[in-house]
Design a protein around this motif. Structure first.
Motif, PDB file in Angstrom:
ATOM      1  N   LYS A 140       0.189  -1.010   0.016  1.00 17.63           N
ATOM      2  CA  LYS A 140      -0.149  -0.264  -0.163  1.00 17.63           C
ATOM      3  C   LYS A 140       0.826   0.975   0.278  1.00 17.63           C
ATOM      4  N   GLN A 141       1.826   1.000   0.596  1.00 16.60           N
ATOM      5  CA  GLN A 141       3.217   2.190   0.622  1.00 16.60           C
ATOM      6  C   GLN A 141       3.670   2.448  -0.644  1.00 16.60           C
ATOM      7  N   ALA A 142       3.716   1.384  -1.266  1.00 16.37           N
ATOM      8  CA  ALA A 142       4.515   2.126  -2.680  1.00 16.37           C
ATOM      9  C   ALA A 142       2.928   2.186  -3.643  1.00 16.37           C
ATOM     10  N   LEU A 143       1.890   1.602  -3.843  1.00 20.02           N
ATOM     11  CA  LEU A 143       0.677   2.511  -4.409  1.00 20.02           C
ATOM     12  C   LEU A 143       0.925   3.659  -3.667  1.00 20.02           C
ATOM     13  N   GLN A 144       0.667   4.425  -3.100  1.00 22.20           N
ATOM     14  CA  GLN A 144       0.328   5.542  -2.690  1.00 22.20           C
ATOM     15  C   GLN A 144       1.837   6.251  -3.028  1.00 22.20           C
ATOM     16  N   LEU A 145       3.030   6.323  -3.484  1.00 22.53           N
ATOM     17  CA  LEU A 145       3.738   6.498  -3.956  1.00 22.53           C
ATOM     18  C   LEU A 145       3.578   6.364  -5.757  1.00 22.53           C
ATOM     19  N   LEU A 146       2.960   5.293  -5.908  1.00 22.52           N
ATOM     20  CA  LEU A 146       2.534   5.360  -7.728  1.00 22.52           C
ATOM     21  C   LEU A 146       1.526   6.041  -7.916  1.00 22.52           C
ATOM     22  N   TYR A 147       0.790   5.954  -7.279  1.00 22.48           N
ATOM     23  CA  TYR A 147      -0.779   6.699  -7.901  1.00 22.48           C
ATOM     24  C   TYR A 147      -1.235   8.154  -7.230  1.00 22.48           C
ATOM     25  N   GLY A 148      -0.299   8.153  -5.423  1.00 25.52           N
ATOM     26  CA  GLY A 148      -0.577   9.194  -5.233  1.00 25.52           C
ATOM     27  C   GLY A 148      -2.198   8.680  -3.970  1.00 25.52           C
ATOM     28  N   SER A 149      -2.405   7.334  -4.606  1.00 27.26           N
ATOM     29  CA  SER A 149      -4.300   7.076  -3.771  1.00 27.26           C
ATOM     30  C   SER A 149      -3.689   5.084  -4.197  1.00 27.26           C
ATOM     31  N   ILE A 150      -4.604   4.545  -2.431  1.00 20.76           N
ATOM     32  CA  ILE A 150      -3.849   3.603  -2.854  1.00 20.76           C
ATOM     33  C   ILE A 150      -5.952   2.647  -3.412  1.00 20.76           C
ATOM     34  N   ARG A 151      -6.556   3.439  -4.290  1.00 29.58           N
ATOM     35  CA  ARG A 151      -7.752   3.531  -4.862  1.00 29.58           C
ATOM     36  C   ARG A 151      -7.242   1.648  -5.341  1.00 29.58           C
ATOM     37  N   ASN A 152      -6.470   1.680  -6.312  1.00 27.94           N
ATOM     38  CA  ASN A 152      -6.151   0.724  -7.778  1.00 27.94           C
ATOM     39  C   ASN A 152      -6.252  -0.894  -6.638  1.00 27.94           C
ATOM     40  N   PHE A 153      -5.739  -0.650  -5.617  1.00 28.68           N
ATOM     41  CA  PHE A 153      -6.023  -1.916  -4.489  1.00 28.68           C
ATOM     42  C   PHE A 153      -7.399  -2.045  -3.779  1.00 28.68           C
ATOM     43  N   ASN A 154      -7.839  -0.924  -3.534  1.00 31.64           N
ATOM     44  CA  ASN A 154      -9.498  -1.165  -2.509  1.00 31.64           C
ATOM     45  C   ASN A 154      -9.941  -1.659  -3.550  1.00 31.64           C
ATOM     46  N   GLU A 155      -9.545  -1.444  -5.203  1.00 34.61           N
ATOM     47  CA  GLU A 155     -10.639  -1.449  -6.806  1.00 34.61           C
ATOM     48  C   GLU A 155     -10.495  -3.696  -6.596  1.00 34.61           C
ATOM     49  N   LEU A 156      -9.605  -4.354  -6.108  1.00 33.91           N
ATOM     50  CA  LEU A 156      -9.241  -5.629  -6.590  1.00 33.91           C
ATOM     51  C   LEU A 156     -10.075  -6.375  -5.621  1.00 33.91           C
ATOM     52  N   SER A 157     -10.883  -7.700  -6.208  1.00 28.07           N
ATOM     53  CA  SER A 157     -11.626  -8.093  -5.459  1.00 28.07           C
ATOM     54  C   SER A 157     -11.044  -8.602  -3.760  1.00 28.07           C
ATOM     55  N   LEU A 158     -11.421  -9.358  -3.079  1.00 32.58           N
ATOM     56  CA  LEU A 158     -11.683 -10.275  -1.846  1.00 32.58           C
ATOM     57  C   LEU A 158     -10.287 -11.235  -2.805  1.00 32.58           C
ATOM     58  N   GLU A 159     -10.866 -11.664  -3.239  1.00 32.97           N
ATOM     59  CA  GLU A 159     -10.240 -13.054  -4.177  1.00 32.97           C
ATOM     60  C   GLU A 159      -9.012 -12.884  -4.322  1.00 32.97           C
ATOM     61  N   LYS A 160      -8.960 -11.205  -5.075  1.00 28.90           N
ATOM     62  CA  LYS A 160      -7.938 -11.132  -6.048  1.00 28.90           C
ATOM     63  C   LYS A 160      -6.101 -10.521  -4.669  1.00 28.90           C
ATOM     64  N   GLN A 161      -7.247  -9.942  -3.638  1.00 21.37           N
ATOM     65  CA  GLN A 161      -6.152  -9.669  -3.091  1.00 21.37           C
ATOM     66  C   GLN A 161      -5.479 -10.278  -2.275  1.00 21.37           C
ATOM     67  N   SER A 162      -6.761 -11.173  -1.884  1.00 18.34           N
ATOM     68  CA  SER A 162      -5.748 -12.779  -1.544  1.00 18.34           C
ATOM     69  C   SER A 162      -4.778 -13.500  -2.079  1.00 18.34           C
ATOM     70  N   THR A 163      -4.974 -13.316  -3.516  1.00 16.72           N
ATOM     71  CA  THR A 163      -4.093 -13.717  -4.233  1.00 16.72           C
ATOM     72  C   THR A 163      -2.487 -13.726  -4.925  1.00 16.72           C
TER      73      THR A 163
END
Length: 197
Positions: free
Chosen positions: A49-72
């Motif tokens: 999530k720290q990396a995504l914050q630096l990459l995009y300025g938010s962690i929205r891309n992670f939050n938009e993943l389904s729980l199954e994909k997050q678990s993957t």
């Protein structure tokens, strides 16, 4: 029960009301256990999530993943299901134009008396200079000032065990060699000198 600090002070904007309730068996929440794999999983997602914050300025891309994909992202490497992992991870990787900044962790492992133990520092740097890609040399010398031009003949810059060409495009290097948490781990070490016989 009203807190003592609130009694007799009519000018305070709020009153605090504290309720003391004995927990029942049904509402009792067990303490969060963070041992073994659980702590590793938590640290991995925190770093991602720290990396995504630096990459995009938010962690929205992670939050938009389904729980199954997050678990993957966590479970598939433990089961050696790398194809599933890379499919999900690829969805989190931006193009050079979409990226706000590269997530970097720099370990300066040069032998110096003033620094007995190497310290990893989290950094970030722009991958593009307008339309022009930025090289690893530009990042380490000009933007982060981790190295000086005098240092270059005496150091190797290593990523994932590979000694890198400093003129390589930083974005391409990041895309190929970033860790599973999307950080590029850069090690700066003293150049090894070979003794020729």
């Amino acid at each position: 029960m009203v807190g003592k600090a609130q009694r007799g002070r009519g000018s305070d904007p709020w009153k605090i009301l504290v309720h003391f309730v004995a927990p029942t068996a049904s509402s009792e929440i067990p303490p969060l256990e963070l041992t073994g794999a659980a702590i590793c999983e938590r640290l991995y997602f925190h770093s991602l999530k720290q990396a995504l914050q630096l990459l995009y300025g938010s962690i929205r891309n992670f939050n938009e993943l389904s729980l199954e994909k997050q678990s993957t992202l966590w479970m598939s490497p433990t089961k050696k299901q790398w194809e599933q992992f890379y499919v999900v991870r690829e969805a989190l990787i931006p193009s050079a134009g979409q990226m706000k900044s590269l997530p970097l962790r720099v370990l300066d492992a040069r032998k110096r008396l003033s620094q007995p133990l190497p310290i990893t520092r989290q950094r970030s740097a722009q991958a593009m200079n307008g339309d022009k890609p930025v090289s690893l040399r530009e990042i380490l010398l000009d933007r982060l000032t981790v190295l000086t031009r005098e240092d270059l003949p005496h150091v190797d810059v290593v990523v994932q065990g590979v000694t890198c060409d400093l003129d390589a495009e930083a974005y391409e290097l990041w895309k190929l060699l970033c860790h599973a948490d999307l950080f590029l781990y850069i090690v700066i070490r003293d150049r090894e000198t070979s003794i020729e016989s």
